[in-house]
Design a protein around this motif. Structure first.
Motif, short mmCIF file in Angstrom:
data_model
loop_
_atom_site.label_atom_id
_atom_site.label_comp_id
_atom_site.label_asym_id
_atom_site.label_seq_id
_atom_site.Cartn_x
_atom_site.Cartn_y
_atom_site.Cartn_z
N THR A 108 2.30 -4.48 4.11
CA THR A 108 1.07 -4.65 4.88
C THR A 108 1.31 -5.10 6.31
O THR A 108 0.62 -4.65 7.23
N GLU A 133 -9.36 -9.06 7.26
CA GLU A 133 -10.38 -8.36 6.49
C GLU A 133 -9.86 -7.83 5.15
O GLU A 133 -10.05 -6.67 4.79
N GLY A 134 -9.15 -8.69 4.40
CA GLY A 134 -8.69 -8.33 3.08
C GLY A 134 -7.29 -7.74 3.03
O GLY A 134 -6.73 -7.60 1.94
N ALA A 135 -6.73 -7.38 4.19
CA ALA A 135 -5.36 -6.85 4.21
C ALA A 135 -4.35 -7.96 3.97
O ALA A 135 -3.23 -7.69 3.53
N GLY A 163 0.81 -1.21 0.00
CA GLY A 163 0.00 0.00 0.00
C GLY A 163 0.85 1.25 0.00
O GLY A 163 1.98 1.26 0.50
N LEU A 222 -3.63 0.65 -3.19
CA LEU A 222 -3.45 -0.68 -2.62
C LEU A 222 -3.35 -1.72 -3.74
O LEU A 222 -4.17 -1.74 -4.66
N SER A 251 -5.18 -8.39 -5.37
CA SER A 251 -4.93 -9.77 -4.90
C SER A 251 -4.20 -10.61 -5.95
O SER A 251 -3.76 -11.72 -5.65
N SER A 265 -7.16 -1.57 3.61
CA SER A 265 -8.31 -1.41 2.72
C SER A 265 -8.99 -0.06 2.89
O SER A 265 -9.71 0.40 1.99
N GLU A 266 -8.76 0.61 4.01
CA GLU A 266 -9.39 1.90 4.28
C GLU A 266 -8.40 3.07 4.21
O GLU A 266 -8.77 4.17 3.76
#
Length: 302
Positions: A233, A294-296, A141, A250, A253, A244-245
């Motif tokens: 990350t 959560e997706g990180a 990120g 970012l 995948s 993600s926020e």
């Protein structure tokens, strides 16, 4: 005469009572001795059984950075124990020592690095390592305290990057994907360096600093509020960021930067290490990764 008989009867009764009491005490002592002996024997048997159980467990020591790798390994420990494997986790805060300790035999494997970094380390230090399998991807990120939109990046903005050369192509590819730079046409993006930015490929005249220890990047994010900071990350999560926020950019995948379990070549077919990889790829561990981060952090099964 009657008194004599009475005295004799009393004496005999006293002797009888004393004898009975002595016999009862002897019986109690015998029972206690037997109970103590049984207890000691049981304790000895239990100790022997514990030793046998411990002997049956195969111990492996795996090096990992704290987040998310060591946390994922902690989740795998009880599953591995059911498979007869005792997992010892050595936690590291930087990137050099886990490969050094794997090479010198302190570790049986490590789980903290992506494939390009592993390949660079092998080329630079001559490590005889093998990739036992990919476990997850940690999308790279780019963060900024004050810049909240790509269109608002001022000319001459500093871009702060890890000193890890294996990450440079990854970051530059990300910047190119979002139109901030352009690499030379004959350069493979995955291996690009700052020198591979095209002559007319830096329209904002971004200033690059690629000298920072990876673990210190969150500090620069907090200190250099007008800069763009590329953060791995795992370090972003440790610093309380939610990729993600909070990330301005970012990585997706589909990234080729899969984090793997590495081992010495001689241990490529080690059953315990192969089981480790299988457990880390199991549905239970993949679900944990998805829910916890959560997706990180994105699990992979191949």
């Amino acid at each position: 005469m009657k008194k004599l008989f009475s005295l004799l009867a009393i004496t005999l009764l006293a002797i009888f009572l004393v004898a009975c009491g002595t016999a009862e005490e002897e019986n109690n002592d015998t029972e206690n001795d037997n109970a103590s002996g049984d207890q000691a024997e049981n304790q000895e048997e239990n100790a022997e059984q514990s030793e046998e159980d411990a002997e049956e467990l195969v111990e492996i020591t795996v090096g990992a950075t704290s987040v998310p790798h060591a946390e994922v390994l902690e989740q795998a420990k009880p599953i591995l124990e059911e498979e007869g494997i005792e997992l010892n986790i050595e936690v590291y805060q930087e990137y050099i020592l886990p490969n050094e300790d794997l090479s010198n035999g302190t570790l049986d494997a490590n789980y903290y690095q992506h494939i390009p970094y592993l390949n660079d380390q092998k080329a630079e230090f001559g490590y005889d390592f093998v990739n036992l399998g990919g476990i997850h991807i940690e999308p790279m990120g780019v963060y900024s305290k004050n810049i909240t939109n790509l269109e608002d990046i001022p000319e001459g903005t500093d871009v702060i990057m890890s000193r890890s050369v294996a990450d440079h192509g990854r970051i530059l590819s990300l910047l190119q994907e979002h139109g901030l730079i352009k690499l030379k046409d004959d350069v493979e993006p995955i291996s690009a360096t700052i020198d591979d930015i095209a002559e007319d490929g830096n329209p904002l005249n971004l200033e690059f600093d690629a000298s920072i220890e990876p673990g210190l990047l969150p500090e620069f994010y907090n200190r250099e509020e007008d800069a763009l900071v590329a953060i791995n990350t795992n370090y972003a999560i440790e610093a309380g960021l939610v990729p993600s926020e909070d990330a301005l950019i970012l990585e997706g995948s589909e990234s080729p930067y899969v984090n793997v379990v590495a081992a010495r070549s001689e241990d490529e077919n080690n059953e315990a290490l192969q089981t480790l990889v299988e457990v880390l790829r199991s549905e239970e561990i993949q679900t944990f990764i998805e829910e916890e981060y959560e997706g990180a952090v994105v699990p992979v099964s191949e």
